[in-house]
Design a protein around this motif. Structure first.
Motif, short mmCIF file in Angstrom:
data_model
loop_
_atom_site.label_atom_id
_atom_site.label_comp_id
_atom_site.label_asym_id
_atom_site.label_seq_id
_atom_site.Cartn_x
_atom_site.Cartn_y
_atom_site.Cartn_z
N GLN A 221 0.82 -1.21 0.00
CA GLN A 221 0.00 0.00 0.00
C GLN A 221 0.86 1.26 0.00
N ASP A 222 1.91 1.26 0.80
CA ASP A 222 2.80 2.42 0.84
C ASP A 222 3.48 2.61 -0.51
N VAL A 223 3.85 1.51 -1.15
CA VAL A 223 4.46 1.60 -2.48
C VAL A 223 3.50 2.29 -3.46
N ALA A 224 2.24 1.85 -3.47
CA ALA A 224 1.26 2.40 -4.40
C ALA A 224 0.95 3.86 -4.10
N ARG A 225 0.80 4.18 -2.81
CA ARG A 225 0.50 5.57 -2.44
C ARG A 225 1.67 6.50 -2.80
N THR A 226 2.88 6.03 -2.53
CA THR A 226 4.07 6.83 -2.85
C THR A 226 4.20 7.03 -4.35
N MET A 227 3.94 5.98 -5.12
CA MET A 227 4.02 6.10 -6.57
C MET A 227 2.93 7.03 -7.10
N GLU A 228 1.73 6.91 -6.58
CA GLU A 228 0.64 7.78 -7.02
C GLU A 228 0.98 9.24 -6.76
N ALA A 229 1.54 9.54 -5.59
CA ALA A 229 1.93 10.91 -5.26
C ALA A 229 3.04 11.39 -6.19
N GLY A 230 3.99 10.51 -6.49
CA GLY A 230 5.07 10.88 -7.40
C GLY A 230 4.58 11.17 -8.80
N ILE A 231 3.59 10.42 -9.25
CA ILE A 231 3.05 10.63 -10.60
C ILE A 231 2.29 11.96 -10.66
N ARG A 232 1.67 12.36 -9.56
CA ARG A 232 1.02 13.68 -9.55
C ARG A 232 2.06 14.79 -9.76
N GLN A 233 3.23 14.63 -9.15
CA GLN A 233 4.30 15.61 -9.36
C GLN A 233 4.78 15.60 -10.81
N VAL A 234 4.85 14.42 -11.40
CA VAL A 234 5.23 14.31 -12.81
C VAL A 234 4.23 15.06 -13.68
N ARG A 235 2.95 14.89 -13.41
CA ARG A 235 1.90 15.56 -14.18
C ARG A 235 2.05 17.08 -14.10
N GLU A 236 2.25 17.58 -12.88
CA GLU A 236 2.39 19.03 -12.70
C GLU A 236 3.62 19.56 -13.43
N ALA A 237 4.71 18.80 -13.36
CA ALA A 237 5.95 19.24 -14.03
C ALA A 237 5.79 19.23 -15.54
N ARG A 238 5.14 18.21 -16.08
CA ARG A 238 4.95 18.14 -17.54
C ARG A 238 4.09 19.32 -18.01
N ILE A 239 3.07 19.66 -17.24
CA ILE A 239 2.22 20.80 -17.62
C ILE A 239 3.04 22.08 -17.58
N ALA A 240 3.83 22.27 -16.52
CA ALA A 240 4.63 23.49 -16.38
C ALA A 240 5.67 23.61 -17.50
N GLN A 241 6.24 22.48 -17.91
CA GLN A 241 7.29 22.49 -18.93
C GLN A 241 6.73 22.31 -20.34
N LYS A 242 5.41 22.18 -20.43
CA LYS A 242 4.76 21.95 -21.72
C LYS A 242 5.32 20.71 -22.44
N ASP A 243 5.58 19.68 -21.64
CA ASP A 243 6.06 18.41 -22.17
C ASP A 243 4.87 17.47 -22.29
N SER A 244 4.98 16.50 -23.19
CA SER A 244 3.87 15.57 -23.41
C SER A 244 3.72 14.63 -22.23
N PHE A 245 2.50 14.14 -22.02
CA PHE A 245 2.24 13.15 -20.97
C PHE A 245 2.73 11.76 -21.38
N TYR A 246 2.74 11.48 -22.67
CA TYR A 246 2.96 10.11 -23.13
C TYR A 246 4.40 9.81 -23.54
N PHE A 247 5.27 10.82 -23.58
CA PHE A 247 6.67 10.59 -23.98
C PHE A 247 7.51 11.67 -23.33
N ASN A 248 8.46 11.27 -22.50
CA ASN A 248 9.25 12.21 -21.71
C ASN A 248 10.39 12.81 -22.54
#
Length: 460
Positions: free
Chosen positions: A330-357
């Motif tokens: 559960q901690d693994v999944a919660r930690t990963m979910e929180a990390g992916i939220r940060q990825v989403r915010e960073a991609r939006i800020a940098q105008k990078d695609s969601f599907y290819f880094n």
């Protein structure tokens, strides 16, 4: 059904018509596809197709399926309405009541699609394009786009790395982690084989069903040298075959919104060093990339040894790029979910695609294919005083060579002809490397079955 002369295993002939991409082709494209699949790459096509048709195999010897089905063959034939795939003496396990299993057929179409695309679009005339970092990344993007795995949706793809030869308790743990990820709506991508590559997918299928999640994705990314030793597991519903291990690794990190590492062997160590070598580069210091090492309680010593090896070779800074979580799915999944939220915010800020880094900087030294000859393995520079990223690149190559000697047909042939690879380096580094490899052998992480005969020799 027919019976082959050299085997008592049942076989069957079949004629199938691909759908989804391969059925919408011009006559010129079909002709090029036919030529590519019947020319110099025919043996490669045959080996990869046989691996798919024996999906679920428990063997990690790339020669096993070939020996069991010596008369198997595959041909791609031109039709006005597309292409036709003819199978001769195919394993009967891929059929039910005379009809090929739908999932197996889809994976078979993926084999033909990716090998043909590579032969056509990455042929010798494009060699110059593959001499630059940007050119290689474009090729990786093209392969993934052609396979239709790049989708403009919210970040939710977790790549799971880990060994194909793991204990029952470790396997059950990977299923529990996959289940927790699936409950949170996350999709799974792995190397497509058994063990830690199958467990997360299997766990996620139950969770996705409970959450009534539609369009579930279980992506398997492999390469020709690996697929014969690690046949796709039956849960994979999107298969991609990259031309070599370096493009496979780049595909993982370009597509991933986060990566979870389970216990594994040399292949897993190779993946860890590849990613850390990239993340430790100054250009990527601010790129959010959730990376978690996890396993059941019995795996704690394994990750302690991995952590010590990383600290000794790459330095303390490397440990800031990952988190170790033991025995808590559960901690693994919660930690990963929180990390992916940060990825989403960073991609939006940098105008990078969601599907290819696109924003991740991957240097050419991590992209050029490494041919693990005895000379190349012996000349790796494994000494202190080097930039962490450069040292990680050579350490990654060392583990890649051992993978080749363990399960890839070309590498196994070199070992048979010339003996074990020799790996040279700083005494303390070689001692740590030797200890890590010995632990892999003792814990039976090198091979699924049979006694392991080392394909390497560590020299201080």
């Amino acid at each position: 059904m027919n019976e082959t002369v050299a085997s008592t295993l049942p076989v069957q002939d079949a004629r199938i018509y691909p759908r989804g991409g391969l059925d919408v082709l011009s006559r010129a494209e079909v002709a090029r596809l036919r030529d590519a699949s019947s020319g110099g790459m025919h043996d490669l096509l045959r080996r990869c197709a046989l691996a798919v048709l024996t999906s679920g195999s428990a063997s990690d010897d790339p020669r096993a399926a070939r020996d069991l089905y010596p008369h198997f063959d595959i041909q791609v034939t031109q039709q006005d309405r597309g292409v036709r795939i003819d199978l001769k003496n195919a394993p009967a396990m891929a059929f039910v009541d005379g009809k090929i299993i739908r999932g197996v057929a889809e994976l078979l179409f993926a084999v033909v699609r990716d090998l043909a695309w590579t032969a056509i679009e990455l042929g010798p005339e494009y060699a110059e394009d593959l001499e630059s970092s940007a050119g290689i990344t474009d090729a990786v993007f093209g392969l993934l786009r052609n396979a239709r795995v790049l989708r403009p949706a919210d970040p939710n793809l977790v790549v799971c790395w880990g060994g194909h030869s793991i204990s029952r308790e470790e396997y059950l743990y990977t299923k529990q982690v996959g289940y927790e990820l699936g409950l949170r709506g996350l999709d799974i991508c792995t190397g497509c084989g058994p063990g830690a590559m199958k467990g997360p997918m299997k766990g996620a299928t139950i969770a996705h069903a409970k959450q009534r999640k539609a369009d579930n994705r279980y992506i398997g990314i492999t390469e020709p040298g690996i697929i014969a030793a690690e046949s796709p597991n039956p849960i994979v519903n999107e298969l991609v075959i990259m031309p070599d291990i370096e493009k496979r690794l780049e595909a993982f990190v370009r597509m991933a919104h986060g990566i979870i590492v389970f216990p594994g062997g040399v292949g897993t160590a190779e993946e860890i060093l590849y990613l850390l070598g990239i993340l430790l580069r100054e250009e990527n210091a601010q790129v959010p990339f959730p990376l978690i090492f996890t396993g059941p309680t019995i795996a704690a010593p394994y990750f302690e040894q991995i952590d010590r090896f990383i600290r000794l070779t790459l330095g303390e800074e490397a440990t800031s790029r990952y988190r170790i979580i033991i025995g808590d799915p559960q901690d693994v999944a919660r930690t990963m979910e929180a990390g992916i939220r940060q990825v989403r915010e960073a991609r939006i800020a940098q105008k990078d695609s969601f599907y290819f880094n696109w924003g991740l900087s991957i240097p050419l030294e991590f992209q050029r294919p490494f041919q693990p000859t005895h000379e190349a393995m012996a000349s790796l520079d494994l000494h202190h005083g080097r930039q962490a990223s450069a040292l990680a690149a050579d350490l990654r190559r060392a583990f890649s060579g051992i993978v080749a000697g363990n399960v890839k047909e070309d590498g196994m042939r070199r070992i048979d002809e010339h003996g074990p690879f020799e790996i040279h380096g700083a005494p303390d580094m070689m001692q740590a490397l030797d200890g890590l490899l010995r632990a892999f052998v003792e814990q039976r992480r090198m091979k699924i079955a049979g006694e392991y005969r080392p394909c390497y020799r560590v020299v201080a």
